[in-house]
Design an enzyme around this catalytic site. Structure first.
Site, PDB file in Angstrom:
ATOM      1  N   GLY A 291       0.651  -1.166  -0.265  1.00 22.28           N
ATOM      2  CA  GLY A 291       0.135  -0.547   0.164  1.00 22.28           C
ATOM      3  C   GLY A 291       1.031   1.347  -0.298  1.00 22.28           C
ATOM      4  O   GLY A 291       2.011   1.304  -0.400  1.00 22.28           O
ATOM      5  N   SER A 292      -0.087   1.982   0.582  1.00 20.82           N
ATOM      6  CA  SER A 292       0.992   3.975   1.066  1.00 20.82           C
ATOM      7  C   SER A 292       2.189   3.751   1.171  1.00 20.82           C
ATOM      8  O   SER A 292       2.859   4.962   0.627  1.00 20.82           O
ATOM      9  CB  SER A 292       0.148   4.705   1.272  1.00 20.82           C
ATOM     10  OG  SER A 292      -1.150   4.414   0.645  1.00 20.82           O
ATOM     11  N   THR A 293       2.388   2.691   1.714  1.00 13.37           N
ATOM     12  CA  THR A 293       4.226   3.027   2.342  1.00 13.37           C
ATOM     13  C   THR A 293       5.067   2.784   1.607  1.00 13.37           C
ATOM     14  O   THR A 293       6.693   3.368   0.682  1.00 13.37           O
ATOM     15  CB  THR A 293       5.116   2.047   3.028  1.00 13.37           C
ATOM     16  OG1 THR A 293       3.914   0.311   2.996  1.00 13.37           O
ATOM     17  CG2 THR A 293       3.705   2.102   4.299  1.00 13.37           C
ATOM     18  N   LEU A 294       4.433   2.915  -0.084  1.00 11.99           N
ATOM     19  CA  LEU A 294       5.930   2.503  -1.244  1.00 11.99           C
ATOM     20  C   LEU A 294       5.718   4.233  -1.998  1.00 11.99           C
ATOM     21  O   LEU A 294       6.589   4.312  -2.961  1.00 11.99           O
ATOM     22  CB  LEU A 294       5.335   2.104  -2.225  1.00 11.99           C
ATOM     23  CG  LEU A 294       5.671  -0.049  -2.471  1.00 11.99           C
ATOM     24  CD1 LEU A 294       5.534  -0.543  -3.396  1.00 11.99           C
ATOM     25  CD2 LEU A 294       7.034   0.630  -1.647  1.00 11.99           C
ATOM     26  N   LYS A 295       4.658   5.449  -1.863  1.00 11.82           N
ATOM     27  CA  LYS A 295       4.368   6.621  -2.162  1.00 11.82           C
ATOM     28  C   LYS A 295       6.167   6.761  -2.119  1.00 11.82           C
ATOM     29  O   LYS A 295       6.201   7.720  -3.363  1.00 11.82           O
ATOM     30  CB  LYS A 295       3.663   6.964  -1.803  1.00 11.82           C
ATOM     31  CG  LYS A 295       2.122   6.555  -1.910  1.00 11.82           C
ATOM     32  CD  LYS A 295       1.132   7.500  -1.545  1.00 11.82           C
ATOM     33  CE  LYS A 295      -0.023   6.819  -1.949  1.00 11.82           C
ATOM     34  NZ  LYS A 295      -1.113   7.205  -1.392  1.00 11.82           N
TER      35      LYS A 295
END
Lengths: 573, 386
Positions: A291-295
């Site tokens: 999820g968003s931890t890759l942004k």
């Protein structure tokens, strides 16, 4: 003339015949002796060896597993197994009762074992404490013997179970580091080939004794105190949020050493029974969609490629973006925001727009260079490589969703390691579960300027208005990112099952630790990474930094609590 | 000119030195080997009080008693033995009956062979071997005229032997019966029994033995165990397989005196019936060869002493000397054959060597009688009174 005497005839031929017959018998015996003692020796000696030649295993002492400060995590203690050679046992009822009591088995069970007179080796009791075994030998029962063995003891119990693993009855590593470093730890068992008398006493060695080589100690990178702390906080969160599972990893961001790694559910390695489903080291062997931890990686990639600058404004519109037949949503429409706010508010639309400004292989390179799609090479059994599809086959929608961590899978360990680029001014560090003598040379993935820029954006995440104000740490500046992702169930995103995560570093001015927290299926109503995983991060990070005496880079009143009525900043796909 | 011929020189000594030395060597060797074979067993056994010298001390004691008995027996003229033969034989029969009476005879391992006296036990069958040799020798001399007659020469002896055999098999002591029967048949053969009767007797014996063995499961078990000890090496073939392993381990020169592994409680009866296996393991083929040659020497001496006696028309003495030679020779042969797996297990000791009071004393007395015959031969040759 005498009466009867002359009639007696003792013919000489009869005497000679008899003598020859007797001597012939003796000659046959000598022939047989030559056959047995000159010609059948190999066969007969082999039969003899089978009866009384025994190979004794001289068990090698298995090396200890210790933490980075020398604290024991796995120790082998000597134990004695009591065995008997039933045909040689002579015992009366009183002694039988005594023996059964000392062995803590029923007298009937014991006498059943001793009645096994066609077997020459029966275990009466395995792995007794040496002092209890000594009391058994004091009974002086012939035909009862001891065999030295080692039992593995794990002082940390559940806390480090997944990382250390355990050994089986034969003292072989079954899981974890015990399995990965089996050869190093086990050493080499020696052996003795001996002749034993019927009562089992060793009479002589048949060949030179092979001396056992004791195993070597294994120094893990783990800090037992931080491990306890991480485990405690993780367990508390998993329980509190009624989660299915959870994992936490504490990395030394400068060396890549794993200072703590814990999972829930756990098990007791001192008694590993019924551990199915609890024995997996999920943080290393399981993969999930982050999820968003890759942004932050998407942001780093566009800053490196130059398609965006930190202050480039992105129009996220009403929080939707349609690509082909699919539409990407934001939790809150954010309007026109810069890159930093895309990270802070965790805008999917913003991230997707940034990703679509790149060539597929540019984004792929970023992911590839931080280690996605490839095992972290921590030398742990069953390490997951994750899934990163080759960029040649990417569809635009895939490129867009991958920017916020969907359509890509990785392990918590891979994710934690990837974050070292933000902590180390662009350098990625190799992961180590063993204590290192000096920091390893990393590899520059992004420029230090990009790294610092993104780190600065990550600091906004824990500020009011960000997704994880609960991840703040007193006295230290924190940079991190939340992730809240729908779980993939049978290839479909489940609408009500989430993975909540938070990964961050501190002190943000000069990061020392990276902590990644993942909570699987929190089901008490809260499921956002910031509110489920963030507090775990905060608690562990604060205490760990103080334990390590890391200088503070913020005043102790640095924590800014969002106003009561402030709306929680949500992120979700 | 006076030439000392070989014969004159033998006559010149008062007794058969070669026989005496062979006997003493075997007895002494037996003492050493009994000790070596019994140490481990004696130490492990509660019955011996865990004394390693338990059997050594007793065997030495038996040798002392045997030596004294031999000295005493040597004083007895063969004429007296001849006159006393029927009575001794009757005493022997009485003892064989006594041993079967519960409360008098003691049973060990399913055999009732021993009569416990206050300090030692008496094994009547051992003495019966000597008494039988004397009785059959006397019988043959008395019935010399009827040796070719079936009814008058053979039938009475057959009856006596069936009686002895019946008693011995009640114990049971098949080995002693085999030895006594061999001695009796040999003496009858030497005394000139009709060849056809002899062959018939042999055939009957063979058939009888086979019937006996088939009729009694315990003997059949011993037979099958001896045929292939490796078929059931931990059951019926246990003892023999261990004896054979001992031979194989000994090779030519042995593992060294005292170094046997088989005697360490693996091989049962190592100090009695299976003493030769321990000798074979510790001293190798050389040890076995020495034992066999000694027995061959005793047999040869017994037969040449008999030949000497015949020249002097001393027929009882001649037959008795040969009977003793056959006894020791046959018993040694059977024992060694059993040890090597050529014959079924019998429960016979190795004469002069194995542990066992009655056996040792009876053997010593027999040798003394043999030497007495020789001594009398020499006296007669020198023209001296007996």
């Amino acid at each position: 003339m005498a009466r009867a005497q002359p009639i007696v005839l003792l013919p000489a031929w009869r005497r000679r015949t008899l003598l020859i017959a007797l001597l012939a018998c003796l000659t046959v015996l000598l022939g047989r002796a030559v056959y047995l003692q000159g010609m059948r020796t190999d066969f007969l000696q082999q039969k003899g060896d089978a009866r009384y030649s025994r190979t004794l295993v001289l068990s090698a002492h298995r090396g200890m597993i210790i933490d980075r400060n020398g604290e024991a995590l796995a120790i082998s203690t000597p134990v004695e197994s009591v065995w008997a050679s039933p045909p040689d046992v002579t015992i009366n009822t009183d002694k039988l009762k005594n023996l059964a009591q000392l062995l803590r088995i029923k007298p009937s069970e014991l006498s059943k074992k001793l009645e096994n007179s066609d077997r020459e080796f029966v275990y009466l009791k395995r792995r007794m404490p040496p002092e209890e075994a000594a009391r058994v030998m004091q009974l002086g029962i012939p035909g009862v013997f001891l065999q030295r063995e080692y039992r593995r003891f794990y002082p940390a119990g559940d806390v480090a179970a997944h990382l250390i693993g355990f050994t089986g009855v034969d003292d072989k590593g079954q899981e974890g580091m015990e399995l990965a470093y089996q050869d190093w730890l086990s050493g080499k068992a020696g052996s003795r080939r001996v002749i034993k008398d019927r009562q089992g006493h060793i009479i002589e060695d048949q060949e030179a004794v092979k001396v056992p080589q004791d195993g070597r100690d294994l120094s893990l990178s783990i800090d037992r105190n931080i491990q306890y702390l991480a485990y405690r906080e993780l367990s508390r969160a998993v329980e509190q949020h009624k989660a299915k599972a959870g994992g936490i990893i504490v990395l030394d961001s400068r060396t890549g050493e794993v200072l703590a790694l814990a999972n829930q559910p756990a098990y007791n390695p001192n008694n590993p029974v019924n551990i199915a489903g609890r024995s997996r080291n999920r943080a290393i062997v399981d993969i999930f969609e982050p999820g968003s931890t890759l942004k932050p990686f998407t942001a780093a990639a566009v800053l490196e490629a130059g398609t965006y600058r930190a202050d480039t404004m992105i129009d996220t519109g009403n929080g939707t973006l349609t690509i082909g037949r699919r539409t990407i949503h934001d939790a809150h429409p954010a309007g026109v925001i810069d890159v930093a706010h895309v990270i802070q508010k965790s805008s999917n639309v913003g991230a997707a727009k940034m990703a679509l400004s790149l060539q597929p292989h540019t984004l792929w390179n970023m992911f590839n260079e931080v280690g996605f799609g490839e095992s972290a090479h921590a030398n742990f059994p069953g390490e997951a490589a994750g899934r990163l599809r080759p960029w040649q086959h990417w569809q635009p929608i895939e490129q867009a969703t991958m920017s916020y961590g969907h359509g890509i899978s990785l392990s918590l360990l891979q994710l934690a390691r990837a974050y070292t680029i933000f902590a180390n001014d662009g350098e990625i560090k190799p992961i180590s579960l063993l204590k290192l003598k000096e920091p390893p040379i990393g590899q520059h993935v992004i420029s230090s300027q990009t790294a610092q820029t993104v780190r600065g954006m990550l600091e906004l995440v824990v500020q009011p208005g960000g997704t994880a104000p609960k991840a703040q740490v007193m006295g230290y500046r924190v940079a991190g990112k939340t992730g809240t992702a729908h779980k993939l169930v049978d290839g479909q995103y489940a609408s009500n099952r989430y993975v909540a995560s938070f990964i961050g570093m501190a002190p943000a001015s000069n990061p020392r630790l990276i902590i990644a927290v993942m909570i699987d299926e929190p089901s008490d109503g809260q499921y956002y990474g910031g509110s489920v995983a963030g507090p775990v991060f905060s608690a562990v990070m604060g205490e760990a930094l103080r334990k390590l005496a890391v200088p503070q880079d913020a005043p102790t009143n640095n924590i800014v609590i969002p106003p009561e009525d402030a709306q929680e900043v949500k992120e979700v796909v | 000119m006076y030439v000392v011929s070989r014969k004159d020189r033998i006559v010149a000594t008062a007794y058969d030195e070669g026989l005496l030395w062979a006997s003493l060597l075997l007895l002494g060797f037996g003492l050493v080997m009994v000790y070596s074979a019994s140490i481990a067993m004696a130490e492990a056994d509660k019955m011996t009080g865990h004394q390693s010298t338990y059997f050594l001390i007793r065997h030495a004691l038996y040798l002392g008693i045997g030596g004294m008995a031999a000295l005493a027996a040597f004083q007895v003229p063969t004429k007296v033995w001849q006159q006393g033969a029927p009575y001794l034989f009757l005493i022997g029969l009485a003892l064989l009956v006594l041993v079967l009476i519960p409360g008098i005879g003691r049973e060990v391992n399913g055999s009732r062979r021993w009569i416990p006296l206050v300090v030692a036990t008496l094994q009547p069958s051992e003495f019966m071997k000597l008494f039988a040799a004397m009785y059959v020798a006397d019988y043959t001399v008395r019935k010399a005229a009827y040796m070719s007659s079936f009814t008058k020469g053979f039938m009475p002896m057959l009856g006596v032997m069936l009686l002895v055999g019946g008693l011995l098999l009640r114990e049971p002591d098949f080995g002693a019966f085999a030895v006594i029967a061999s001695v009796a048949i040999s003496i009858l053969w030497l005394g000139g029994i009709n060849v056809r009767i002899f062959i018939g007797l042999l055939a009957m014996l063979v058939v009888g033995f086979i019937l006996l063995i088939w009729s009694s499961p315990y003997r059949l078990q011993r037979i099958t165990g001896f045929m292939d000890p490796w078929a059931d090496p931990f059951g019926k073939g246990y003892q023999l397989s261990h004896a054979l392993i001992a031979f194989g381990r000994g090779e030519w020169l042995g593992v060294g005196l005292g170094a046997s592994v088989e005697k360490l409680l693996y091989l049962p009866e190592a100090h009695t019936d299976f003493l030769l296996a321990v000798i074979a393991e510790e001293l190798g083929f050389v040890g076995v060869l020495a034992v066999v040659l000694m027995f061959a020497w005793i047999i040869v001496r017994a037969f040449s002493i008999a030949k000497e006696a015949i020249l002097n028309d001393r027929h009882f003495s001649a037959l008795l000397a040969q009977g003793i030679g056959v006894w020791l020779g046959v018993q040694a042969t059977i024992n060694i054959g059993v040890n090597m797996g050529l014959l079924p297990t019998k429960g016979l000791t190795l004469p002069l060597l194995s542990f066992g009071g009655s056996g040792i004393v009876a053997n010593c007395v027999a040798l003394a009688v043999l030497m007495r015959v020789d001594w009398e031969n020499r006296r007669i040759a020198k023209g001296m009174p007996i």
